[in-house]
Design a protein around this motif. Sequence first.
Motif, PDB file in Angstrom:
ATOM      1  N   LYS A   8      -9.218  -2.534   8.575  1.00 28.35           N
ATOM      2  CA  LYS A   8      -8.814  -3.916   8.328  1.00 28.35           C
ATOM      3  C   LYS A   8      -8.251  -4.028   6.926  1.00 28.35           C
ATOM      4  O   LYS A   8      -8.891  -3.624   5.952  1.00 28.35           O
ATOM      5  CB  LYS A   8     -10.020  -4.844   8.493  1.00 28.35           C
ATOM      6  CG  LYS A   8      -9.685  -6.317   8.332  1.00 28.35           C
ATOM      7  CD  LYS A   8     -10.935  -7.171   8.484  1.00 28.35           C
ATOM      8  CE  LYS A   8     -10.606  -8.656   8.259  1.00 28.35           C
ATOM      9  NZ  LYS A   8     -11.829  -9.487   8.347  1.00 28.35           N
ATOM     10  N   GLN A   9      -7.044  -4.536   6.819  1.00 26.28           N
ATOM     11  CA  GLN A   9      -6.393  -4.671   5.519  1.00 26.28           C
ATOM     12  C   GLN A   9      -7.074  -5.784   4.715  1.00 26.28           C
ATOM     13  O   GLN A   9      -7.264  -6.895   5.223  1.00 26.28           O
ATOM     14  CB  GLN A   9      -4.904  -4.995   5.698  1.00 26.28           C
ATOM     15  CG  GLN A   9      -4.116  -3.897   6.373  1.00 26.28           C
ATOM     16  CD  GLN A   9      -4.082  -2.623   5.553  1.00 26.28           C
ATOM     17  OE1 GLN A   9      -4.070  -2.670   4.327  1.00 26.28           O
ATOM     18  NE2 GLN A   9      -4.084  -1.489   6.223  1.00 26.28           N
ATOM     19  N   SER A  35      -8.571   0.985  -3.123  1.00 19.36           N
ATOM     20  CA  SER A  35      -8.300   0.426  -1.789  1.00 19.36           C
ATOM     21  C   SER A  35      -7.236   1.259  -1.078  1.00 19.36           C
ATOM     22  O   SER A  35      -7.339   1.528   0.126  1.00 19.36           O
ATOM     23  CB  SER A  35      -7.838  -1.027  -1.900  1.00 19.36           C
ATOM     24  OG  SER A  35      -8.856  -1.842  -2.431  1.00 19.36           O
ATOM     25  N   ARG A  36      -6.251   1.681  -1.860  1.00 21.49           N
ATOM     26  CA  ARG A  36      -5.191   2.541  -1.306  1.00 21.49           C
ATOM     27  C   ARG A  36      -5.762   3.899  -0.907  1.00 21.49           C
ATOM     28  O   ARG A  36      -5.404   4.445   0.146  1.00 21.49           O
ATOM     29  CB  ARG A  36      -4.081   2.700  -2.352  1.00 21.49           C
ATOM     30  CG  ARG A  36      -2.944   3.612  -1.953  1.00 21.49           C
ATOM     31  CD  ARG A  36      -2.198   3.118  -0.748  1.00 21.49           C
ATOM     32  NE  ARG A  36      -1.109   4.000  -0.380  1.00 21.49           N
ATOM     33  CZ  ARG A  36      -0.641   4.146   0.850  1.00 21.49           C
ATOM     34  NH1 ARG A  36      -1.170   3.456   1.847  1.00 21.49           N
ATOM     35  NH2 ARG A  36       0.359   4.969   1.099  1.00 21.49           N
ATOM     36  N   GLU A  95      -7.438   3.563   2.409  1.00 19.55           N
ATOM     37  CA  GLU A  95      -6.486   3.507   3.525  1.00 19.55           C
ATOM     38  C   GLU A  95      -5.952   4.895   3.863  1.00 19.55           C
ATOM     39  O   GLU A  95      -5.867   5.278   5.039  1.00 19.55           O
ATOM     40  CB  GLU A  95      -5.326   2.580   3.170  1.00 19.55           C
ATOM     41  CG  GLU A  95      -5.713   1.121   3.030  1.00 19.55           C
ATOM     42  CD  GLU A  95      -4.592   0.279   2.454  1.00 19.55           C
ATOM     43  OE1 GLU A  95      -3.440   0.784   2.420  1.00 19.55           O
ATOM     44  OE2 GLU A  95      -4.849  -0.861   2.030  1.00 19.55           O
TER      45      GLU A  95
END
Length: 205
Positions: A106-107, A132-133, A136
């Motif tokens: 979930k972004q 956060s990157r 992902e």
Amino acid sequence: MAEQIFPTKGNLIKARKTLSLCRLGYDLMDRKRNILIREMMNLMDKAKDLRGTIEDTYKEAYEALQYANITLGVIDKIAESISAENGITVSYRSVMGVSIPKVSIKQPDVREIPYGFYSTNSQLDKAFVSFSRVKEITVVLAEVENCIFRLAAAIKKAQKRANALQNILIPRYEDMVKYIVDSLEEKEREEFSRLKVIKAYKTRK
């Protein structure tokens, strides 16, 4: 094995049918193996790029975190305010019968920063965005590497079956068909010779 089969036309039909199925099975296994290899090679290139990207992103994130610690002091209290990730979902797709995972995350909403702006700075923001990157990319890399592992196992299995068909079953049934055909032809020649002798005997009488 051919010597154990009674040479009849019925057994010849069965042997030819089985041989045809073995050849078809080998063609399908060979095609499946080639498709899976092509899929795996594409994923290996993707994994290589992702590993390079994730290393650069980790480096950037830790540098930003280091500057944040220098300018703000140790930020362990701020780190504790960030909740554990629970937005990861896994689904599956099929590639030539092989179950391949599809991992998604979930972004995060950029407006929902889990810390206040008053006592922080841009270095912490940069560290937060970078990590956060990293998260992902880690999810994508985990998906790709798991796919590669599953495809490699399926390729090995397909190769093993293709080899068994090509090197064992197909030669076995080719020998069996040849044995039955040769036996039936020999039997026909014997029958023809016998009829010829009988005809000659009757002619002399």
